[in-house]
Motif scaffolding. Sequence first.
Motif, PDB file in Angstrom:
ATOM      1  N   SER A  78       0.972  -1.180  -0.093  1.00  0.00           N
ATOM      2  CA  SER A  78       0.149  -0.094   0.216  1.00  0.00           C
ATOM      3  C   SER A  78       0.684   1.269   0.014  1.00  0.00           C
ATOM      4  CB  SER A  78      -0.898  -0.014   1.281  1.00  0.00           C
ATOM      5  OG  SER A  78       0.038   0.026   2.502  1.00  0.00           O
ATOM      6  N   TRP A  79       0.242   2.188  -0.389  1.00  0.00           N
ATOM      7  CA  TRP A  79       1.055   3.690  -0.231  1.00  0.00           C
ATOM      8  C   TRP A  79       1.202   3.990   1.074  1.00  0.00           C
ATOM      9  CZ3 TRP A  79       3.716   6.429  -3.400  1.00  0.00           C
ATOM     10  CH2 TRP A  79       3.508   6.621  -4.799  1.00  0.00           C
ATOM     11  N   GLU A  80       0.394   3.799   2.158  1.00  0.00           N
ATOM     12  CA  GLU A  80       0.771   4.056   3.547  1.00  0.00           C
ATOM     13  C   GLU A  80       2.128   3.318   3.898  1.00  0.00           C
ATOM     14  OE1 GLU A  80      -2.171   3.077   2.164  1.00  0.00           O
ATOM     15  OE2 GLU A  80      -3.306   4.854   2.394  1.00  0.00           O
ATOM     16  N   GLN A  81       2.291   1.830   3.683  1.00  0.00           N
ATOM     17  CA  GLN A  81       3.288   1.118   3.774  1.00  0.00           C
ATOM     18  C   GLN A  81       4.447   1.783   3.314  1.00  0.00           C
ATOM     19  OE1 GLN A  81       3.297  -3.023   3.047  1.00  0.00           O
ATOM     20  NE2 GLN A  81       5.415  -3.422   3.630  1.00  0.00           N
ATOM     21  N   ALA A  82       4.531   2.020   1.928  1.00  0.00           N
ATOM     22  CA  ALA A  82       5.666   2.570   1.284  1.00  0.00           C
ATOM     23  C   ALA A  82       6.106   4.070   1.963  1.00  0.00           C
ATOM     24  CB  ALA A  82       5.350   2.797  -0.167  1.00  0.00           C
ATOM     25  N   ILE A  83       5.079   4.947   2.086  1.00  0.00           N
ATOM     26  CA  ILE A  83       5.425   6.204   2.897  1.00  0.00           C
ATOM     27  C   ILE A  83       6.187   6.069   4.126  1.00  0.00           C
ATOM     28  CG2 ILE A  83       4.640   8.240   3.477  1.00  0.00           C
ATOM     29  CD1 ILE A  83       2.650   8.088   0.945  1.00  0.00           C
ATOM     30  N   GLU A  84       5.476   5.262   5.007  1.00  0.00           N
ATOM     31  CA  GLU A  84       5.921   5.173   6.177  1.00  0.00           C
ATOM     32  C   GLU A  84       7.246   4.380   6.210  1.00  0.00           C
ATOM     33  OE1 GLU A  84       3.233   2.904   8.831  1.00  0.00           O
ATOM     34  OE2 GLU A  84       4.695   2.835  10.406  1.00  0.00           O
ATOM     35  N   GLU A  85       7.463   3.373   5.669  1.00  0.00           N
ATOM     36  CA  GLU A  85       8.990   2.819   5.580  1.00  0.00           C
ATOM     37  C   GLU A  85       9.959   3.717   5.061  1.00  0.00           C
ATOM     38  OE1 GLU A  85       7.036  -1.880   5.428  1.00  0.00           O
ATOM     39  OE2 GLU A  85       8.348  -1.321   3.943  1.00  0.00           O
ATOM     40  N   ILE A  86       9.604   4.218   3.808  1.00  0.00           N
ATOM     41  CA  ILE A  86      10.794   5.111   3.450  1.00  0.00           C
ATOM     42  C   ILE A  86      10.962   6.128   4.092  1.00  0.00           C
ATOM     43  CG2 ILE A  86      11.317   6.410   1.135  1.00  0.00           C
ATOM     44  CD1 ILE A  86       9.747   4.511  -0.414  1.00  0.00           C
ATOM     45  N   ALA A  91      14.337   9.290   8.228  1.00  0.00           N
ATOM     46  CA  ALA A  91      14.513   9.968   9.245  1.00  0.00           C
ATOM     47  C   ALA A  91      15.516   9.280  10.028  1.00  0.00           C
ATOM     48  CB  ALA A  91      13.089   9.749  10.322  1.00  0.00           C
ATOM     49  N   ASP A  92      15.855   7.984  10.089  1.00  0.00           N
ATOM     50  CA  ASP A  92      16.852   7.536  10.632  1.00  0.00           C
ATOM     51  C   ASP A  92      18.192   7.939   9.886  1.00  0.00           C
ATOM     52  OD1 ASP A  92      18.224   5.228  12.141  1.00  0.00           O
ATOM     53  OD2 ASP A  92      18.794   4.658   9.984  1.00  0.00           O
ATOM     54  N   ARG A  96      21.226  10.054  12.448  1.00  0.00           N
ATOM     55  CA  ARG A  96      22.504   9.636  12.619  1.00  0.00           C
ATOM     56  C   ARG A  96      23.388  10.901  12.159  1.00  0.00           C
ATOM     57  NH1 ARG A  96      21.305   4.718   8.925  1.00  0.00           N
ATOM     58  NH2 ARG A  96      23.374   5.084   7.839  1.00  0.00           N
ATOM     59  N   GLY A  97      22.695  12.186  11.426  1.00  0.00           N
ATOM     60  CA  GLY A  97      23.720  13.190  11.025  1.00  0.00           C
ATOM     61  C   GLY A  97      24.231  13.063   9.841  1.00  0.00           C
ATOM     62  N   GLN A  98      23.417  12.316   9.066  1.00  0.00           N
ATOM     63  CA  GLN A  98      24.045  12.235   7.547  1.00  0.00           C
ATOM     64  C   GLN A  98      22.807  12.380   6.559  1.00  0.00           C
ATOM     65  OE1 GLN A  98      25.176   7.833   7.646  1.00  0.00           O
ATOM     66  NE2 GLN A  98      27.031   8.371   8.730  1.00  0.00           N
ATOM     67  N   PHE A 118      12.010  19.982  -0.470  1.00  0.00           N
ATOM     68  CA  PHE A 118      12.106  18.963   0.479  1.00  0.00           C
ATOM     69  C   PHE A 118      13.808  18.657   0.584  1.00  0.00           C
ATOM     70  CE2 PHE A 118      12.916  14.450   1.528  1.00  0.00           C
ATOM     71  CZ  PHE A 118      12.389  14.323   2.679  1.00  0.00           C
ATOM     72  N   LEU A 119      14.347  18.631  -0.593  1.00  0.00           N
ATOM     73  CA  LEU A 119      15.959  18.301  -0.280  1.00  0.00           C
ATOM     74  C   LEU A 119      16.590  19.334   0.374  1.00  0.00           C
ATOM     75  CD1 LEU A 119      16.983  16.818  -3.838  1.00  0.00           C
ATOM     76  CD2 LEU A 119      16.587  15.530  -1.622  1.00  0.00           C
ATOM     77  N   ASN A 120      16.128  20.734   0.254  1.00  0.00           N
ATOM     78  CA  ASN A 120      16.789  21.888   1.085  1.00  0.00           C
ATOM     79  C   ASN A 120      16.335  21.865   2.450  1.00  0.00           C
ATOM     80  OD1 ASN A 120      18.122  22.734  -1.132  1.00  0.00           O
ATOM     81  ND2 ASN A 120      16.298  24.336  -1.694  1.00  0.00           N
ATOM     82  N   ALA A 121      15.146  21.376   2.749  1.00  0.00           N
ATOM     83  CA  ALA A 121      14.708  21.290   3.961  1.00  0.00           C
ATOM     84  C   ALA A 121      15.094  20.046   4.898  1.00  0.00           C
ATOM     85  CB  ALA A 121      13.194  21.292   4.102  1.00  0.00           C
ATOM     86  N   TYR A 122      15.102  19.027   4.209  1.00  0.00           N
ATOM     87  CA  TYR A 122      15.704  17.821   4.712  1.00  0.00           C
ATOM     88  C   TYR A 122      17.369  17.793   4.851  1.00  0.00           C
ATOM     89  CZ  TYR A 122      17.003  12.956   5.203  1.00  0.00           C
ATOM     90  OH  TYR A 122      17.513  11.543   5.566  1.00  0.00           O
ATOM     91  N   GLY A 123      18.006  18.504   4.042  1.00  0.00           N
ATOM     92  CA  GLY A 123      19.457  18.426   4.168  1.00  0.00           C
ATOM     93  C   GLY A 123      20.193  17.611   2.956  1.00  0.00           C
ATOM     94  N   GLY A 124      19.529  17.061   1.855  1.00  0.00           N
ATOM     95  CA  GLY A 124      20.064  16.282   0.952  1.00  0.00           C
ATOM     96  C   GLY A 124      20.512  16.861  -0.246  1.00  0.00           C
ATOM     97  N   PHE A 125      20.775  16.319  -1.249  1.00  0.00           N
ATOM     98  CA  PHE A 125      21.121  16.998  -2.599  1.00  0.00           C
ATOM     99  C   PHE A 125      20.423  16.642  -3.583  1.00  0.00           C
ATOM    100  CE2 PHE A 125      25.722  17.006  -0.620  1.00  0.00           C
ATOM    101  CZ  PHE A 125      25.682  18.287  -0.066  1.00  0.00           C
TER     102      PHE A 125
END
Length: 711
Positions: A78-86, A91-92, A96-98, A118-125
């Motif tokens: 389900s979408w709920e499972q996909a969104i939660e697990e990803i 978040a993990d 971990r500071g990564q 989202f990438l800017n807010a989360y800290g990714g590239f």
Amino acid sequence: MQHDGWIPTACYQCKAECAILARVENGRVKEIRGNPRARGKACVKGMAGVSLQYSPDRLTQPLKRTGERGEGRFTPISWEQAIEEIGDAMADLRDRGQAHKLTASFFPHSITDPKWRFLNAYGGFINTALPHCDSAKIVAFIKTFGGVPNHHIPPAFYTVPKGGVMLLVGRHAFGGLDNAAVPQDILDARERGAKLVVVDPFFTQDASKADWWIPIRPSGDTALFLGMIHHILDKKLYDEDFVQHWVREGDLQRLKDYVKDKTPKAMSALCDVPASDIKKLAEMCAKAPSVGIDSFKGIMLGQALDFGHVWTIFLALTGNVDNPGGQPMPDVTPLAAVEPVPTPPDLAELGFHRTGPDRDVFGKYSFIMEPTWYQAQAIKNDSLKILINSEANPALTEMGQEAWRQAVTLKDNGRYKLELLVSYEIMHSETSRYADYVLPDTSYFERWELLYMPWWYNYGHGVVLRQPVVEAPGQCRHSNEVFIEWGKRLCPEYFAFANDIDYYDRQLAGVGLSVRALQDMGGVWSPGTMGFRKYKEAGGFGTPSKKVQLYWEDLEVAGQAWPRPDLAPEYTVDAETYPFVLISYRSIFHQGSGQWTHNNPQLRDPVSGLQENMALVNTNTAERLGLAEGDRVKLISRSGEVRTSVKLTERIRPDCIGLHHGFGSQMGRVAVLGAGVSDNLLIPDAGETLSWQDVIGGESHVSTRVQLVKG
């Protein structure tokens, strides 16, 4: 949802993203044509979008991997499972500071795309395929002129006056990936009395329309332009008024000193264009009322940043900056910021994912996007842990595809080094076979998006709306919607808006519009002309000196303060063993992302489309090698080999072999039946070592040297 009729939206069969009209009957797309509010053109790829929309291979529900990566075994979830697990995995990683070890690879339709937010807010590239196209030219534009260039950075051919020169350097404007109106603009300019010159080792469709075809040696483009610059300076043919007022003091003399030995004769030996022709072209350009140069990613590219640099110098020297028929200085549409605006991660401090011995030096190049092929290196050195892929197919269509496939399957103590691989797809691709989660994306007929400068073909202020014209099948959801949902969960302070429509409404408020208003206006807002010589009103250029900066002192340490004329190493190494230069090209039938066009029955039709990519061989070369039309051959490079058939032609240099880029797909019921091979299997080095990419500007690996063996 829209009702039946002709509905304005935007194509996405290639990166040009032309404004189109979709004819809808009983809730189904029936026909595509160009939107007359945006000059009304659509190409064959665009019109074949109907087949993509109703492909039986469309994915309609989220999938989770059940086997090993690459086995292609999945189970529906389900979408709920996909969104939660990803979301939990993201978040993990952040806990971990990564967070900077998350990369999302996608085509940025606009600079405030929700995925980018989202990438800017989360800290990714962000990681895109753009460095394969024109990132070196973007860097050159910024360093020399300042400001933000247009996507593809093309001239505005519809402004070329009588007597103007249109110079296509390894550019296939008639072969796709341009706005569909561009070929007509070029033909109209010729009707007005402009000249078309095509510089290319391959006699393209553009060359068939040209006044002059110059079959240059691959990678010789920088030498050609330096030879012309020498001649223009030597004969004092440059635009003295522009140079005196707008070129930084001292740069002209520095340039004269640098090109002193780069005579047309000396450069002729490198680019294989007669010195007399170099002088003739230089004088033609210097005397013309305008010169517009389109190069994008040429098939002879090797020294990408060197060519980008010499391109800007030539434009400045001939006074063709922001003038009718010359190089436009685009405006960015003043959309409103969606507050609060997240602060992006510090790319310089975190170092992208770039690795290798030249990492520190390369940071000075100021590339604004990270090439896709660095994903493989980043996985190996543990600087990439989560990869979310959308609208790209690195397992097939990127150089270093095999290195990428190997990297995403690497394990450490029984666990994949790349901890999570997510792929948004309309239909399965070579990349999705390796994914942990495959998420069913919407097609461009089923989604909301806002296109505006600098990622869209326009020169003045303007906006194009992509809107749903039909319902999406099954459980398809656009990736922007899902990123917004992750944003609300992981970075809620930056996602305090309702949905993507609310997001676009807030942006459009900056120009007094809304999504609804844009719908009522026919999907296109373009309030005025592009304007010329805007730098005068702005008090100068966007550089630190406010002048055009020919010399790049920040790249002195890299030996690239001036454009270097030498051929790329790719074209000179092992020439005796591999006597031919493989040049890739594109056609109007296919873009390079694999399954979208290569799994399309209309575009793979053996009569009206392009079913396979045969090797183009010069007839004289074929005679010497004893080859006949249709013979099977092996193309062998230092990194691999492919088998295909031969197509004889006089339209290519005898020392080159032509191969259409992007074939080789084996996913989907059309692609698996069609012939064709991937040129990327022949491209050495990319994704494995970085020495060549780093020192020559990051775009060399679109061609290589090969053997041609019958059998």
